[in-house]
Design a protein around this motif. Structure first.
Motif, short mmCIF file in Angstrom:
data_model
loop_
_atom_site.label_atom_id
_atom_site.label_comp_id
_atom_site.label_asym_id
_atom_site.label_seq_id
_atom_site.Cartn_x
_atom_site.Cartn_y
_atom_site.Cartn_z
N GLN A 43 -15.16 66.80 -12.49
CA GLN A 43 -14.83 68.40 -12.55
C GLN A 43 -13.60 69.40 -12.52
O GLN A 43 -13.54 69.79 -13.77
CB GLN A 43 -14.80 69.25 -10.86
CG GLN A 43 -16.01 69.12 -10.04
CD GLN A 43 -15.82 68.96 -8.45
OE1 GLN A 43 -14.95 68.90 -7.83
NE2 GLN A 43 -17.57 69.65 -7.67
N GLN A 66 -10.09 82.81 -12.93
CA GLN A 66 -11.51 83.52 -12.19
C GLN A 66 -12.10 83.02 -13.77
O GLN A 66 -13.00 82.59 -13.76
CB GLN A 66 -11.25 84.88 -12.08
CG GLN A 66 -12.73 85.11 -12.08
CD GLN A 66 -14.19 84.54 -10.87
OE1 GLN A 66 -13.06 83.75 -10.06
NE2 GLN A 66 -14.91 84.16 -11.13
N SER A 75 -15.83 75.61 -8.30
CA SER A 75 -15.28 76.69 -7.58
C SER A 75 -13.75 76.76 -7.44
O SER A 75 -13.22 75.37 -7.61
CB SER A 75 -15.59 76.16 -5.65
OG SER A 75 -15.02 74.49 -5.88
N ARG A 76 -13.85 77.90 -6.77
CA ARG A 76 -12.10 78.33 -7.06
C ARG A 76 -10.91 77.31 -6.04
O ARG A 76 -10.36 76.84 -6.42
CB ARG A 76 -11.63 79.80 -6.13
CG ARG A 76 -10.15 80.40 -6.51
CD ARG A 76 -10.11 81.36 -6.17
NE ARG A 76 -10.87 82.37 -6.76
CZ ARG A 76 -9.88 83.08 -7.78
NH1 ARG A 76 -9.12 82.50 -8.13
NH2 ARG A 76 -10.94 83.90 -9.16
N SER A 77 -11.71 76.62 -4.50
CA SER A 77 -10.51 75.91 -4.02
C SER A 77 -11.50 74.67 -4.56
O SER A 77 -9.93 74.05 -4.12
CB SER A 77 -11.86 75.40 -2.78
OG SER A 77 -13.72 74.54 -3.13
N THR A 78 -11.89 73.96 -5.41
CA THR A 78 -12.03 73.26 -6.23
C THR A 78 -10.51 72.78 -7.60
O THR A 78 -10.09 72.06 -7.70
CB THR A 78 -13.07 72.76 -7.18
OG1 THR A 78 -14.14 72.21 -5.97
CG2 THR A 78 -13.54 70.98 -7.75
N TYR A 80 -8.19 75.12 -7.14
CA TYR A 80 -6.17 74.53 -6.27
C TYR A 80 -6.48 73.69 -5.87
O TYR A 80 -5.97 73.22 -5.54
CB TYR A 80 -6.04 75.97 -5.03
CG TYR A 80 -6.73 77.07 -6.41
CD1 TYR A 80 -4.68 77.28 -6.84
CD2 TYR A 80 -7.26 77.77 -6.40
CE1 TYR A 80 -4.88 78.27 -7.81
CE2 TYR A 80 -6.94 79.28 -7.24
CZ TYR A 80 -5.57 79.69 -7.96
OH TYR A 80 -5.68 80.78 -8.62
N LYS A 81 -7.47 72.40 -5.87
CA LYS A 81 -6.95 71.07 -5.22
C LYS A 81 -6.98 70.52 -5.89
O LYS A 81 -6.24 69.54 -6.31
CB LYS A 81 -8.39 70.23 -4.51
CG LYS A 81 -8.45 69.18 -4.70
CD LYS A 81 -9.90 68.63 -3.86
CE LYS A 81 -10.61 70.00 -2.54
NZ LYS A 81 -12.16 69.22 -1.90
N GLN A 84 -2.08 73.30 -8.96
CA GLN A 84 -1.42 74.55 -8.38
C GLN A 84 -1.82 76.30 -8.85
O GLN A 84 -1.92 77.09 -7.62
CB GLN A 84 0.22 74.61 -8.13
CG GLN A 84 0.69 75.35 -7.58
CD GLN A 84 2.19 75.35 -7.77
OE1 GLN A 84 2.79 74.58 -7.95
NE2 GLN A 84 2.60 75.97 -7.38
N ASP A 85 -2.16 76.43 -10.57
CA ASP A 85 -2.19 77.24 -10.91
C ASP A 85 -2.30 77.16 -12.77
O ASP A 85 -2.74 76.11 -12.38
CB ASP A 85 -0.68 78.34 -10.79
CG ASP A 85 0.50 78.08 -11.22
OD1 ASP A 85 0.19 76.84 -12.20
OD2 ASP A 85 1.55 77.97 -11.18
#
Length: 240
Positions: A43, A66, A75-78, A80-81, A84-85
């Motif tokens: 990922q 996005q 996914s967005r959560s992945t 940010y895992k 950081q940005d």
């Protein structure tokens, strides 16, 4: 036999694997045999490649998280895992690419250091050819780096300092019959700044010149600035 730069096998210096340069379209679904850390690495690779493509097309400022996750299919959560940005994602990619290019240049020089002129030329050409391995990566994370963030620009200046130090050292160890000048550090800074600006322009214009032409231009500038006019003239003759 005369050493011919353009008949050399440069593949040993090109460390990016082509398999890593294509966006992974799918990940295994359901109960796969991949460990969670392997899935996460896949990922991460997809996110990096998606970031490169989006920034290459739209620039850093116009690219959003996005955009990246949509392009990557992650996914967005992945995201940010892993980062950081957006800036952290870009900074990671820039560091990887710049470290690779520096490594390529040093390996090429070391392989030919017994002969001063080929060592300079081989290092330059290997670096240029590395820039053509993946034009999307290089445009996104090299050519567009000065237009990204303050942190990246600061790191870019660190990278340039490494090149200045190397160039000054390589010049200092040339035999006296070749390098007769004693040059201040600013001369080497000007050379590196000029080469970086030229290469950025070359990349952003779509690499309309041949690698060989670019190589002769750069070697001419380096050698003439350092006062090695015989070497410079030989490169200039190749451009006529």
């Amino acid at each position: 036999m005369e050493f011919n730069l353009y008949e050399q096998d440069w593949s040993k210096y090109l460390q990016l694997e082509q398999g890593q340069l294509e966006i992974r379209k799918t990940l295994p679904r359901g109960n796969s045999h991949l460990a969670p850390e392997q899935v996460l690495q896949a990922q991460k690779a997809r996110l990096i490649e998606a970031a490169a493509l989006c920034i290459h097309k739209n620039g850093y400022a116009a690219t959003s998280v996005q955009d990246i996750i949509q392009q990557a299919g992650v996914s967005r959560s992945t995201f940010y895992k892993l980062f950081q940005d957006k800036e952290a994602c870009y900074f990671y990619c820039f560091k990887k690419l710049s470290s690779l290019h520096l490594s390529v240049l040093m390996q090429a020089y070391q392989a030919h250091k017994v002969d001063a002129r080929p060592a300079f030329e081989v290092a330059t050409l290997a670096f240029i050819q590395q820039l053509t391995v993946n034009p999307i990566y290089v445009n996104a994370f090299f050519a567009l780096a000065p237009y990204s963030t303050a942190a990246v620009v600061a790191e870019l200046n660190v990278v340039k300092t490494h090149y200045v130090t190397l160039l000054a050292y390589w010049f200092a160890i040339l035999p006296e019959n070749i390098a007769r000048l004693s040059l201040p550090q600013d001369v080497f800074k000007i050379v590196v700044e000029g080469v970086f600006s030229y290469l950025r322009h070359w990349i952003m214009q779509g690499q309309v010149q041949s690698q060989e032409s670019v190589h002769h231009h750069i070697c001419y500038v380096i050698f003439s600035t350092l006062g090695i006019h015989t070497w410079a003239a030989q490169h200039l003759a190749q451009l006529r």
